[in-house]
Design a protein around this motif. Structure first.
Motif, PDB file in Angstrom:
ATOM      1  N   PHE A   1       0.912  -1.263   0.085  1.00  0.00           N
ATOM      2  CA  PHE A   1       0.037   0.246   0.142  1.00  0.00           C
ATOM      3  C   PHE A   1       0.752   1.300   0.085  1.00  0.00           C
ATOM      4  O   PHE A   1       0.686   2.381  -0.689  1.00  0.00           O
ATOM      5  N   LEU A   2       1.802   1.273   0.866  1.00  0.00           N
ATOM      6  CA  LEU A   2       2.630   2.304   0.878  1.00  0.00           C
ATOM      7  C   LEU A   2       3.554   2.587  -0.267  1.00  0.00           C
ATOM      8  O   LEU A   2       3.855   3.951  -0.862  1.00  0.00           O
ATOM      9  N   GLY A   3       4.100   1.403  -1.034  1.00  0.00           N
ATOM     10  CA  GLY A   3       4.575   1.553  -2.359  1.00  0.00           C
ATOM     11  C   GLY A   3       3.703   2.242  -3.487  1.00  0.00           C
ATOM     12  O   GLY A   3       4.057   3.199  -4.286  1.00  0.00           O
ATOM     13  N   ILE A   4       2.473   1.789  -3.182  1.00  0.00           N
ATOM     14  CA  ILE A   4       1.623   2.483  -4.307  1.00  0.00           C
ATOM     15  C   ILE A   4       1.102   3.715  -4.068  1.00  0.00           C
ATOM     16  O   ILE A   4       1.171   4.810  -5.053  1.00  0.00           O
ATOM     17  N   PHE A   5       0.939   4.252  -2.808  1.00  0.00           N
ATOM     18  CA  PHE A   5       0.817   5.626  -2.420  1.00  0.00           C
ATOM     19  C   PHE A   5       1.922   6.491  -2.821  1.00  0.00           C
ATOM     20  O   PHE A   5       1.781   7.544  -3.440  1.00  0.00           O
ATOM     21  N   LEU A   6       3.208   5.967  -2.717  1.00  0.00           N
ATOM     22  CA  LEU A   6       4.335   6.669  -3.044  1.00  0.00           C
ATOM     23  C   LEU A   6       4.268   7.246  -4.392  1.00  0.00           C
ATOM     24  O   LEU A   6       4.588   8.067  -4.971  1.00  0.00           O
ATOM     25  N   ALA A   7       4.353   5.877  -5.288  1.00  0.00           N
ATOM     26  CA  ALA A   7       4.182   6.207  -6.658  1.00  0.00           C
ATOM     27  C   ALA A   7       3.230   7.135  -7.450  1.00  0.00           C
ATOM     28  O   ALA A   7       3.454   7.705  -8.186  1.00  0.00           O
TER      29      ALA A   7
ATOM     30  N   PHE B   1       1.577  12.356  -9.381  1.00  0.00           N
ATOM     31  CA  PHE B   1       0.727  13.585  -9.090  1.00  0.00           C
ATOM     32  C   PHE B   1       1.680  14.707  -9.208  1.00  0.00           C
ATOM     33  O   PHE B   1       1.396  15.893  -9.967  1.00  0.00           O
ATOM     34  N   VAL B   2       2.824  14.638  -8.458  1.00  0.00           N
ATOM     35  CA  VAL B   2       3.483  15.860  -8.602  1.00  0.00           C
ATOM     36  C   VAL B   2       4.430  16.230  -9.903  1.00  0.00           C
ATOM     37  O   VAL B   2       4.439  17.551 -10.424  1.00  0.00           O
ATOM     38  N   MET B   3       4.595  15.303 -10.697  1.00  0.00           N
ATOM     39  CA  MET B   3       5.163  15.323 -11.884  1.00  0.00           C
ATOM     40  C   MET B   3       4.095  15.825 -12.629  1.00  0.00           C
ATOM     41  O   MET B   3       4.463  16.815 -13.598  1.00  0.00           O
ATOM     42  N   LEU B   4       2.776  15.534 -12.755  1.00  0.00           N
ATOM     43  CA  LEU B   4       1.930  16.136 -13.620  1.00  0.00           C
ATOM     44  C   LEU B   4       1.587  17.470 -13.315  1.00  0.00           C
ATOM     45  O   LEU B   4       1.546  18.224 -14.333  1.00  0.00           O
ATOM     46  N   TRP B   5       1.861  17.947 -11.903  1.00  0.00           N
ATOM     47  CA  TRP B   5       1.234  19.269 -11.474  1.00  0.00           C
ATOM     48  C   TRP B   5       2.525  20.211 -12.081  1.00  0.00           C
ATOM     49  O   TRP B   5       2.152  21.344 -12.479  1.00  0.00           O
ATOM     50  N   ILE B   6       3.747  19.622 -12.037  1.00  0.00           N
ATOM     51  CA  ILE B   6       4.845  20.557 -12.608  1.00  0.00           C
ATOM     52  C   ILE B   6       4.709  20.763 -14.399  1.00  0.00           C
ATOM     53  O   ILE B   6       5.000  21.817 -14.652  1.00  0.00           O
TER      54      ILE B   6
END
Length: 473
Positions: A224-230, A235-240
Motif C-alpha cells: 500500500f505504501l509503495g502504491i501510494f508513494l508512486a 501527481f507531483v510530476m503532472l502538476w509541474i
C-alpha cells in the motif's frame, strides 16, 4: 538369647532396576522347637523380599532364609550405602526379638529429561520459552544450558546458565531469544533452534524448538505504501508539467471604471439648484430596517424548564467479577491460602467464580472448557499453560500472576480449540486439581510437589475435552 544369626555377605551391591540376594543363616540354640517370623525394616524394606517368611527349627538345627533386594530405577533408590535390618521374632518367646543388620550399596545412575514449554514461540523482537529440566536419576545433577541454531540467526540470553537439580526434582530455565536481524516488511519466518543440557563428560541433551519471527510491518502495508508513494510522485510530476496559467482582468476593469462618460454639469444648473436643508437630507436618507430576531426555539435535547434533559440516561454497566475479585473478598473474610477460579464454557461464556474445591464448568452436557481464570492468595502467585484438545501445546503461552491478580489459561476465541488439560503450579506450597474429562468422568485429585508444576487433564493421546475442574491449595 536362644538364636544365632549370620548374614552372608553382610555387605552387598545392587544396580537400580536389578536385584541381588543375601543369605541369612540362623541356628536354634534353645532347647525347644520354635518357629521364627522374618520382617524387613528400614528405608529399603519396601524393596526387600524374604523367602520363606517363617521358619521352624528344632533345637540345635540350622536354617537359611534368602533376602532379595530389588530397588527400582527411580530417584527414590538413593545412591550409596543404605543400612537394612531383619527383625526375627520367635513364636515361643516373642520378647526375645533378634535384629541382624547389614549394608546394601546402591550404584548411582543418571537420567535427565528436558522439555521446552512451549516448543514454539512467536514474536517480532524476542521470544521467551522455558526449559524444564527433570532429574530422574538418583544423584544430584549439575549441568550447563546453552543455545544454538543453524545460520546464527538468534542470540540467547539464558537464566540461570547452569543448574543443580536434586534427584526427583525439576527446575525451569528462562530463555530469551533475540533475532539478529529484524524483518521490517514481509511474512513471518521460522527459525529452528536447540537448547542443550550439557553434563560433564556426557553427551549433551538437545531439545528442538522453533521461533516464529514476524515482520514488523505486514506485507500488505508495504504494498500500500509503495502504491501510494508512486501515485504521489506521479501527481507531483503532472502538476509541474501541466501547471495551469491564471490571469486576471481586474486592472482593465478599474481603468474603464475610472473614465466618466457622463457630460459635465452645466454651470447654470449648478447655480440655480437650491441647497438642500438638513431636515430634507435626513428625510431623503435611506431607512435601514433592523434585522429580524431569530426565534428562541429550544434545541432538540437541550432540556426544558421541567428538567427533562431531552435524552434518556446512560446505563452504568456493573464491573465484571473475576477470580481475583472473588479471592480478594475471600481473603479479607478468612486469612490463609485460597484459590478461586472460573471457567469459560463453550456456548455459555464465563461462569461465576468459585473457590477452594467447588466445581467450575459443567458435567453431563458435553460442553468443553475453552479457558480458565485463576487467582490465588497466600501462595506467592500461580503460573500455568493450557493444552489444546488436538494441537496439544502448539501456540500456547506460559502465563503467571502474583497473589490477588488474575491469570488466564486457554483462549475464548471461537476459532481456537477447547482445552484437554493444563499445567499449573504455585510458588509456595502445592496446588491440587481434579479434572472431569469427556467420557472419563472425574479423574481424581492430582497434586504438585511444592513449588513445581504438573500436568492435569486428559491423556494427551486420547484428546478428550476438559469439561469441569476443582482446585484446592
Amino acid at each position: 538369647m536362644s538364636l544365632w544369626t549370620s548374614l552372608e555377605p553382610s555387605s552387598a551391591t545392587v544396580d537400580p532396576g536389578g536385584s541381588t540376594t543375601v543369605r541369612l543363616r540362623l541356628r536354634n540354640t534353645g532347647d525347644v522347637v520354635d518357629e521364627y517370623r522374618f520382617e524387613p525394616v528400614g528405608d529399603i524394606a519396601p524393596w526387600t523380599r524374604v523367602e520363606p517368611q517363617t521358619l521352624r527349627l528344632f533345637p540345635g538345627t540350622t536354617g537359611t532364609v534368602d533376602l532379595t533386594f530389588a530397588p527400582p530405577r527411580t530417584p527414590d533408590a538413593t545412591a550409596g550405602p543404605n543400612p537394612y535390618a531383619i527383625r526375627i521374632t520367635p513364636t515361643e518367646h516373642p520378647e526375645a526379638t533378634t535384629v541382624p543388620e547389614g549394608n546394601l550399596t546402591i550404584t548411582p545412575f543418571t537420567e535427565v529429561r528436558a522439555e521446552l514449554v512451549p516448543p514454539t514461540v512467536k514474536g517480532r523482537f524476542r521470544g521467551r520459552p522455558k526449559l524444564a529440566v527433570d532429574n530422574l536419576g538418583n544423584t544430584k545433577l549439575t549441568a550447563s544450558i546453552s543455545g544454538s541454531d543453524n545460520g546464527d540467526n538468534l542470540s540467547y540470553d539464558i537464566h540461570p546458565g547452569s543448574v543443580q537439580v536434586e534427584p526427583g526434582r525439576a527446575v525451569f530455565v528462562d530463555a530469551r531469544l533475540k533475532p539478529r536481524q529484524i524483518i521490517w516488511f514481509g511474512s513471518k519466518e521460522d527459525r529452528p533452534y536447540k537448547l542443550a543440557v550439557q553434563r560433564s563428560g556426557a553427551v549433551p541433551i538437545e531439545v528442538d524448538g522453533t521461533y516464529v519471527q514476524r515482520g514488523f510491518l505486514p506485507r500488505w502495508l508495504a504494498t500500500f505504501l509503495g502504491i501510494f508513494l508512486a501515485l504521489a510522485i506521479t501527481f507531483v510530476m503532472l502538476w509541474i508539467s501541466y501547471r495551469p496559467q491564471f490571469t486576471t482582468k481586474a486592472t482593465e476593469f478599474t481603468e474603464a471604471g475610472s473614465a466618466n462618460t457622463l457630460p459635465p454639469p452645466s454651470p447654470t444648473a449648478l447655480a440655480t439648484a437650491p441647497p438642500v436643508a438638513p431636515s430634507q437630507e435626513a428625510a431623503q436618507s435611506p431607512v435601514v430596517s433592523a434585522p429580524p430576531q431569530e426565534s428562541q426555539t429550544p434545541a432538540a435535547g437541550g432540556g426544558s424548564g421541567d428538567g427533562g434533559g431531552g435524552g434518556s440516561p446512560k446505563e452504568t454497566k456493573a464491573p465484571e467479577v473475576t477470580a481475583a475479585t472473588a479471592v480478594t473478598r475471600l481473603a479479607a473474610r478468612s486469612a490463609g491460602r485460597h484459590i478461586c477460579y472460573r471457567a469459560y464454557v463453550a456456548d455459555q461464556g464465563w461462569q461465576e467464580p468459585v473457590c477452594d474445591g467447588a466445581e467450575a464448568g459443567t458435567t453431563g452436557k458435553d460442553l468443553p472448557i475453552k479457558a480458565l481464570n485463576i487467582a490465588v492468595s497466600g501462595t506467592k502467585g500461580t503460573a500455568g499453560s493450557g493444552a489444546w484438545q488436538y494441537k496439544n501445546w502448539e501456540g500456547t503461552k506460559w502465563t503467571k500472576a502474583v497473589d490477588g491478580i488474575d491469570n488466564y489459561i486457554g483462549s475464548t476465541k471461537e476459532a481456537d480449540e477447547p482445552l484437554q488439560g493444563f499445567t499449573i503450579q504455585v510458588f509456595d506450597g502445592s496446588v491440587c486439581g481434579n479434572p472431569h474429562v469427556q467420557d472419563g468422568g472425574w479423574l481424581g485429585a492430582i497434586c504438585t510437589d511444592p513449588g513445581d508444576w504438573k500436568y492435569i487433564g486428559s491423556d494427551m493421546e486420547q484428546h478428550k475435552q476438559l469439561e469441569a475442574v476443582r482446585f484446592t491449595v
